[in-house]
Design an enzyme around this catalytic site. Structure first.
Site, PDB file in Angstrom:
ATOM      1  N   LYS A  11       0.855  -1.199   0.000  1.00 25.52           N
ATOM      2  CA  LYS A  11       0.000   0.000   0.000  1.00 25.52           C
ATOM      3  C   LYS A  11       0.884   1.239   0.000  1.00 25.52           C
ATOM      4  O   LYS A  11       1.863   1.309   0.743  1.00 25.52           O
ATOM      5  CB  LYS A  11      -0.869  -0.033   1.257  1.00 25.52           C
ATOM      6  N   ASP A  34      -5.992  -0.105   8.358  1.00 19.51           N
ATOM      7  CA  ASP A  34      -5.601  -0.184   6.943  1.00 19.51           C
ATOM      8  C   ASP A  34      -6.170  -1.409   6.228  1.00 19.51           C
ATOM      9  O   ASP A  34      -6.013  -1.540   5.004  1.00 19.51           O
ATOM     10  CB  ASP A  34      -4.068  -0.247   6.820  1.00 19.51           C
TER      11      ASP A  34
HETATM   12  O1  C5P Z   1      -5.395   0.048  13.307  1.00 18.00           O
HETATM   13  P1  C5P Z   1      -3.935  -0.222  13.397  1.00 18.00           P
HETATM   14  O2  C5P Z   1      -3.611  -1.325  14.370  1.00 18.00           O
HETATM   15  O3  C5P Z   1      -3.272  -0.383  12.087  1.00 18.00           O
HETATM   16  O4  C5P Z   1      -3.295   1.107  14.013  1.00 18.00           O
HETATM   17  C1  C5P Z   1      -2.049   1.115  14.660  1.00 18.00           C
HETATM   18  C2  C5P Z   1      -1.981   2.327  15.559  1.00 18.00           C
HETATM   19  O5  C5P Z   1      -1.915   3.511  14.791  1.00 18.00           O
HETATM   20  C3  C5P Z   1      -3.166   2.534  16.474  1.00 18.00           C
HETATM   21  O6  C5P Z   1      -2.990   1.838  17.681  1.00 18.00           O
HETATM   22  C4  C5P Z   1      -3.164   4.026  16.705  1.00 18.00           C
HETATM   23  O7  C5P Z   1      -2.201   4.366  17.693  1.00 18.00           O
HETATM   24  C5  C5P Z   1      -2.639   4.557  15.396  1.00 18.00           C
HETATM   25  N1  C5P Z   1      -3.700   5.002  14.476  1.00 18.00           N
HETATM   26  C6  C5P Z   1      -4.373   6.177  14.733  1.00 18.00           C
HETATM   27  N2  C5P Z   1      -5.352   6.596  13.869  1.00 18.00           N
HETATM   28  C7  C5P Z   1      -5.630   5.871  12.757  1.00 18.00           C
HETATM   29  C8  C5P Z   1      -4.944   4.683  12.476  1.00 18.00           C
HETATM   30  C9  C5P Z   1      -3.973   4.268  13.349  1.00 18.00           C
HETATM   31  O8  C5P Z   1      -4.112   6.854  15.738  1.00 18.00           O
HETATM   32  N3  C5P Z   1      -6.580   6.313  11.935  1.00 18.00           N
END
Ligand code: C5P
Length: 304
Positions: free
Chosen positions: A20, A150
């Site tokens: 990505k 994602d």
């Molecule tokens: O959802 P994912 O596990 O990929 O996200 C990893 C971290 O990135 C989350 O724990 C958060 O701290 C941060 N994040 C965020 N806002 C988003 C996506 C991710 O703060 N839209």
């Protein structure tokens, strides 16, 4: 699980998990739960992890490939995806029999190109086929959200705009294909740490053009946009600044970081220029990951 493959099940399902690339990533707000509101222009490269999904006696995951050793020891997102889809499939009376997942990890991990999320999305797509699961696109997208911000965009795996925390996905069509180089300095960057280091969480949205036009026109639009995570990521991993300078020095039309880093990309005037740039960067930094690629599902034509 003690089920067995349905007599109609195919023997093996193969899926690709594409890298990505956040062509632009604006952080436009922060929600009460601490997640951030994003506005991102996303495309996907023809650089992939490969996933082979096979019926098995018991669930298993095997990982091979150049970045297999870089994966942590905790549960892999591919297994999280398997379990989440199985729960839904079983609740709907589907025999979600045990599977072996063979993951060929070609993409650098924790690197801002969504490798783990793409693996999870590929497992959702592939197991839906292997199990003949009664799950439509909306079901898969709902499950994807529970796995990571994602994962819904990786489920689509084509040019798109992503908003909300990443889950509001709208395909961009027509959208050009780009000749690119992806460069990662083999430094893993923690996404939560980058968001914590972000100074401003209230940036303006991307305001994409009515039409993206050719690759060259799209580069002009994109050059007005940003990755708001670039500056906090550079404060954590200063080598990102070096990566960006090295890419710019190869004559890239546009140079930017993807996601929360540390992978950066350059967009080039044609495949040969991208190949030359990747070779030059690999020559100067043999310890880095530097690959020429082309983005998927865009309109072709003169590039850019
Ligand atoms: O959802 P994912 O596990 O990929 O996200 C990893 C971290 O990135 C989350 O724990 C958060 O701290 C941060 N994040 C965020 N806002 C988003 C996506 C991710 O703060 N839209």
């Amino acid at each position: 699980m003690t089920g067995r493959p349905s007599p109609h099940a195919v023997i093996e399902v193969i899926e690709q998990a594409a890298a990505k690339i956040n062509l632009a990533l604006h952080v436009t707000g922060r929600l009460a739960d601490g997640y951030h509101e994003l506005d991102s222009i996303v495309t996907f490269a023809n650089l992939v992890d490969d996933l082979h999904l096979l019926p098995a006696k018991v669930d298993a995951l095997s990982v091979s490939g150049p970045f297999a050793g870089a994966l942590g020891t905790g549960p892999n997102l591919a297994e999280t995806a398997r379990d989440a889809l199985r729960a839904l499939a079983a609740a709907r009376g589907c025999d979600a029999f045990p599977v072996e997942i063979r993951l060929v990890k070609n993409l650098p991990v924790a690197s801002g190109i969504g490798g783990g999320s793409a693996d999870a999305a590929a497992v959702l797509r592939g197991l839906a086929r292997l199990w003949e699961a009664p799950a439509d696109e909306a079901d898969l997208s709902r499950i994807a959200r529970t796995i990571g911000a994602d994962v819904p965009m990786c489920l689509a795996s084509r040019p798109l705009s992503a908003r909300g925390t990443g889950e509001i996905v709208e395909p961009l069509a027509p959208f050009p294909s780009f000749d690119m180089v992806l460069v990662n300095p083999n430094v893993a960057v923690s996404t939560p740490a980058v968001f914590v280091a972000l100074a401003c969480r209230d940036n303006p949205p991307t305001e994409p053009p009515a039409a993206w036009g050719t690759a060259r026109q799209a580069v002009i639009h994109l050059s007005r946009l940003r990755n708001d995570l670039e500056s906090p990521a550079r404060s954590i991993a200063p080598v990102i600044g070096t990566v960006l300078r090295e890419i710019a020095a190869t004559g890239a039309l546009l140079t930017r970081m993807s996601g929360s880093g540390a992978t950066c990309f350059g967009i080039y005037d044609g495949a040969e220029a991208a190949e030359r740039a990747a070779a030059a960067i690999a020559d100067r930094h043999p310890e880095w990951y530097a690959r020429a690629c082309r983005t998927r599902y865009g309109i072709t034509g003169r590039s850019p």
